[in-house]
Scaffold this active site. Structure first.
Site, PDB file in Angstrom:
ATOM      1  CG  HIS A  93      -0.186  -0.090   2.289  1.00  0.00           C
ATOM      2  ND1 HIS A  93      -0.920   0.003   3.627  1.00  0.00           N
ATOM      3  CD2 HIS A  93       0.992  -0.531   2.764  1.00  0.00           C
ATOM      4  CE1 HIS A  93      -0.027  -0.155   4.810  1.00  0.00           C
ATOM      5  NE2 HIS A  93       0.990  -0.325   4.260  1.00  0.00           N
ATOM      6  CG  HIS A  94       4.001   1.979   2.145  1.00  0.00           C
ATOM      7  ND1 HIS A  94       3.121   2.743   2.854  1.00  0.00           N
ATOM      8  CD2 HIS A  94       4.521   0.950   3.218  1.00  0.00           C
ATOM      9  CE1 HIS A  94       3.205   2.150   4.240  1.00  0.00           C
ATOM     10  NE2 HIS A  94       4.017   1.420   4.287  1.00  0.00           N
ATOM     11  CB  ALA A  95       3.429   1.006  -4.715  1.00  0.00           C
ATOM     12  CG  ASN A 125       2.251   6.337   1.939  1.00  0.00           C
ATOM     13  OD1 ASN A 125       2.142   4.977   1.966  1.00  0.00           O
ATOM     14  ND2 ASN A 125       3.403   7.024   1.788  1.00  0.00           N
TER      15      ASN A 125
END
Length: 322
Positions: free
Chosen positions: A117-119, A167
């Site tokens: 989920h940080h990509a 993010n």
């Protein structure tokens, strides 16, 4: 229950690297040995076209060919290798396959890895190369539109209970009313520059079971007031556990299991298919991380049995729950 894996693509990490790559293979071994009702399947790689539903062509090409600038590669946290590029595609593919299985009538399916989920659309970060949840959500919407255009867009709720804020996912779906992003995470933990989700719940260091579960209950109530999903994608991070090196929260195994049960029950009560990914887990003892994840699958199998019983009632076929 169908579960997809790509742990046989091993990243050649330098000695002392803090990412616990071995946890995925260990989890698959435990599931194969302990839960015969789980159908393990090798993940297929996501295609360029599927990745491009979210990611920029330049970024996809740079990952494929190893041409990212050094600073961008360092932000991902993995050195480039052909295995890294292939594993990243297959991690996305596993979540795609899990979503398809859940929506095809299984009701519940999983990716042994995923939850990256940080990509962002144009960059990776925090051990995340491509955003598997975002690509899967977009692809499910595209496939739904081909056959159910008159019903409007498929509505996807992303329930992100990794200890770190999602993010990249939040940024990708900003101002998109067809996807609801919920993130319950450590207030002071990575990423230090957070993106606004549709609903962010920030928790102080040291949060334990009771406070966490109360916050989750309020968040699910808020989600229900604001959004009615057709599909739920759940990031079942093990890193809120009290033994996690990077988590800074204090959930016990029982607390994590209660968390999983609450999310899965929320989806089941509304008869909404749910696909889940394992997301983060960096236990001082890797076996503790794996145990937390095995516990998630135990709960999931109980809800999968309900879906199977429901399907058998509709078709008139007897079934024995797992």
């Amino acid at each position: 229950m169908q579960v997809f894996y790509a742990d046989h693509f091993i990243l050649p990490l330098p000695a002392g690297h803090r990412f616990p790559m071995a946890k995925y293979g260990r989890l698959r071994e435990r599931l194969a040995a302990e839960w015969p009702a789980i159908q393990l399947g090798q993940a297929l790689p996501a295609s360029d076209g599927e990745l491009a539903l979210v990611h920029t062509p330049a970024y996809i090409g740079a990952i494929q060919h190893g041409t990212l600038p050094p600073v961008a590669q360092r932000e991902i946290g993995f050195p480039w290798s052909p295995a890294m590029a292939e594993r990243a595609r297959r991690s996305v593919g596993a979540t795609i396959q899990a979503c398809r299985a859940a929506m095809s009538g299984d009701g519940m399916a999983a990716n042994i890895a995923g939850g990256t989920h940080h990509a962002y659309a144009d960059k990776g970060s925090g051990f995340c190369v491509f955003n598997d949840v975002a690509v899967a959500a977009r692809l499910m919407q595209a496939e739904h539109a081909r056959t159910h255009r008159a019903r409007g867009p498929l509505r996807v709720a992303i329930v992100d209970l990794d200890v770190h804020q999602g993010n990249g996912t939040a940024h990708i779906f900003a101002n998109d009313s067809s996807v609801f992003t919920l993130s319950l995470h450590g207030e002071k933990n990575f990423p230090f520059r957070k993106e606004p989700s549709d609903l962010d719940v920030e928790l102080p260091d040291g949060t334990g079971d009771a406070v966490y579960l109360e916050a989750l209950e309020r968040a699910l109530d808020e989600l229900e007031r604001r959004f009615e999903p057709d599909l739920v994608i759940y990031l079942a991070g093990a890193d809120p556990h009290e033994g996690d090196r990077l988590g800074r929260l204090k959930l016990t195994f029982d607390g994590l299991e209660a968390r999983d049960r609450r999310v899965m029950d929320w989806a089941w009560q509304r008869r909404r298919p749910l696909a889940f990914a394992m997301a983060g887990g960096y236990g001082t003892d890797m076996e503790a991380t794996v145990q937390a994840q095995v516990n998630t699958y135990r709960v999931a199998l109980q809800y999968q049995a309900r879906w199977a019983a429901r399907s058998s009632t509709e078709t008139g076929t007897a079934v024995t729950p797992a």
